[in-house]
Design a protein around this motif. Structure first.
Motif, short mmCIF file in Angstrom:
data_model
loop_
_atom_site.label_atom_id
_atom_site.label_comp_id
_atom_site.label_asym_id
_atom_site.label_seq_id
_atom_site.Cartn_x
_atom_site.Cartn_y
_atom_site.Cartn_z
N LEU A 79 32.88 31.39 37.50
CA LEU A 79 31.88 32.10 36.70
C LEU A 79 32.27 33.56 36.47
CD1 LEU A 79 28.66 30.56 38.25
CD2 LEU A 79 29.40 30.33 35.88
N VAL A 80 32.83 34.20 37.50
CA VAL A 80 33.29 35.58 37.33
C VAL A 80 34.34 35.64 36.22
CG1 VAL A 80 34.60 37.45 38.41
CG2 VAL A 80 32.74 36.35 39.66
N ASN A 81 35.28 34.72 36.24
CA ASN A 81 36.32 34.69 35.20
C ASN A 81 35.71 34.53 33.81
OD1 ASN A 81 38.53 35.02 36.91
ND2 ASN A 81 38.87 32.83 37.15
N LEU A 82 34.79 33.58 33.66
CA LEU A 82 34.20 33.31 32.35
C LEU A 82 33.34 34.48 31.87
CD1 LEU A 82 33.20 29.54 32.70
CD2 LEU A 82 35.19 30.50 31.52
N ILE A 83 32.57 35.07 32.79
CA ILE A 83 31.70 36.19 32.41
C ILE A 83 32.53 37.42 32.05
CG2 ILE A 83 29.98 37.82 33.29
CD1 ILE A 83 28.88 35.43 34.99
N TYR A 84 33.57 37.72 32.83
CA TYR A 84 34.42 38.86 32.51
C TYR A 84 35.15 38.65 31.19
CZ TYR A 84 33.86 41.33 36.98
OH TYR A 84 33.36 42.05 38.04
N ASN A 85 35.61 37.42 30.94
CA ASN A 85 36.26 37.13 29.66
C ASN A 85 35.30 37.41 28.51
OD1 ASN A 85 38.73 36.40 30.68
ND2 ASN A 85 38.44 34.20 30.42
N ALA A 86 34.06 36.94 28.66
CA ALA A 86 33.06 37.15 27.61
C ALA A 86 32.80 38.64 27.42
CB ALA A 86 31.77 36.42 27.97
N ALA A 87 32.65 39.37 28.52
CA ALA A 87 32.38 40.81 28.44
C ALA A 87 33.53 41.55 27.75
CB ALA A 87 32.13 41.38 29.83
N ASP A 88 34.76 41.18 28.08
CA ASP A 88 35.92 41.84 27.48
C ASP A 88 35.99 41.57 25.98
OD1 ASP A 88 36.56 42.77 29.97
OD2 ASP A 88 38.19 41.35 30.33
N SER A 89 35.55 40.38 25.56
CA SER A 89 35.60 40.04 24.14
C SER A 89 34.54 40.81 23.34
CB SER A 89 35.39 38.54 23.94
OG SER A 89 34.02 38.17 24.12
#
Length: 199
Positions: A79-89
């Motif tokens: 979840l951390v990976n997916l949330i950080y990816n979303a935030a970076d986008s």
């Protein structure tokens, strides 16, 4: 009680912030967990992170979901990976960045978790490569985060896939069984057959 839960969450994900892990030596630790509460605790920790200052994160839970057998540390890392990816986008988004995490209990005996955003999404010609090794979704990415997520989901006998979000952005959807085999106390099972996962 709430502070204790948050501290527990911090402890579990402390070693996972970079999204990197040696899967060959990691052992699965399946325990019954309230998945909705687990995600809520994680978000309570993440909302204090500077990396999410430019986004609004919401959680929409299915109250019928209840307990799911999982490795809480690995699921939180995913979840951390997916949330950080979303935030970076969403850094260059003209509109206010929004990330929505949704849970649902499926009639197939599985739990669904989706992480969606209102960003630019993934170009259609790149979507088939998302879970392939060393394929980054952002200019400064290393291409390991989504592969790590795919391996975590595979370790839970589940699947992960990409679809267009309702807001026009990206949506990563995870499905895992509600129940996993739980070994007796003191026994663990190493992750096996992880190579070559494509989600």
């Amino acid at each position: 009680m709430r502070l204790k839960l948050i501290r527990s969450t911090v402890t579990k994900i402390a070693g996972f912030a970079s999204g990197l892990m040696n899967f060959e030596s990691r052992e699965l630790r399946f325990t019954p967990e309230d998945l909705n509460q687990l995600i809520y605790n994680l978000l309570e920790f993440l909302k204090r992170q500077e990396r999410l200052n430019h986004v609004a994160v919401t959680l929409e839970t299915d109250n019928q979901l209840g307990v799911v057998t999982l490795d809480s540390g690995l699921i939180q890392q995913m979840l951390v990976n997916l949330i950080y990816n979303a935030a970076d986008s969403l850094i260059d988004n003209e509109e206010r960045g929004i990330i929505t995490i949704t849970t649902q209990k499926l009639t197939t005996g599985r739990a669904l978790i989706s992480v969606s955003d209102n960003g630019p999404g993934v170009p259609r010609d790149k979507q088939d490569q998302l879970f392939l090794e060393r394929f980054p979704t952002k200019s400064k990415g290393h291409g390991i985060g989504l592969l790590t997520c795919a391996k975590i989901v595979e370790a839970h006998a589940g699947r992960i896939f990409y679809q267009q979000a309702a807001e026009g952005g990206a949506s990563f959807v995870v499905e895992i069984p509600l129940r996993q085999a739980i070994l007796p106390p003191g026994e663990t099972e190493p992750i096996k057959n992880m190579a070559g996962s494509t989600g």
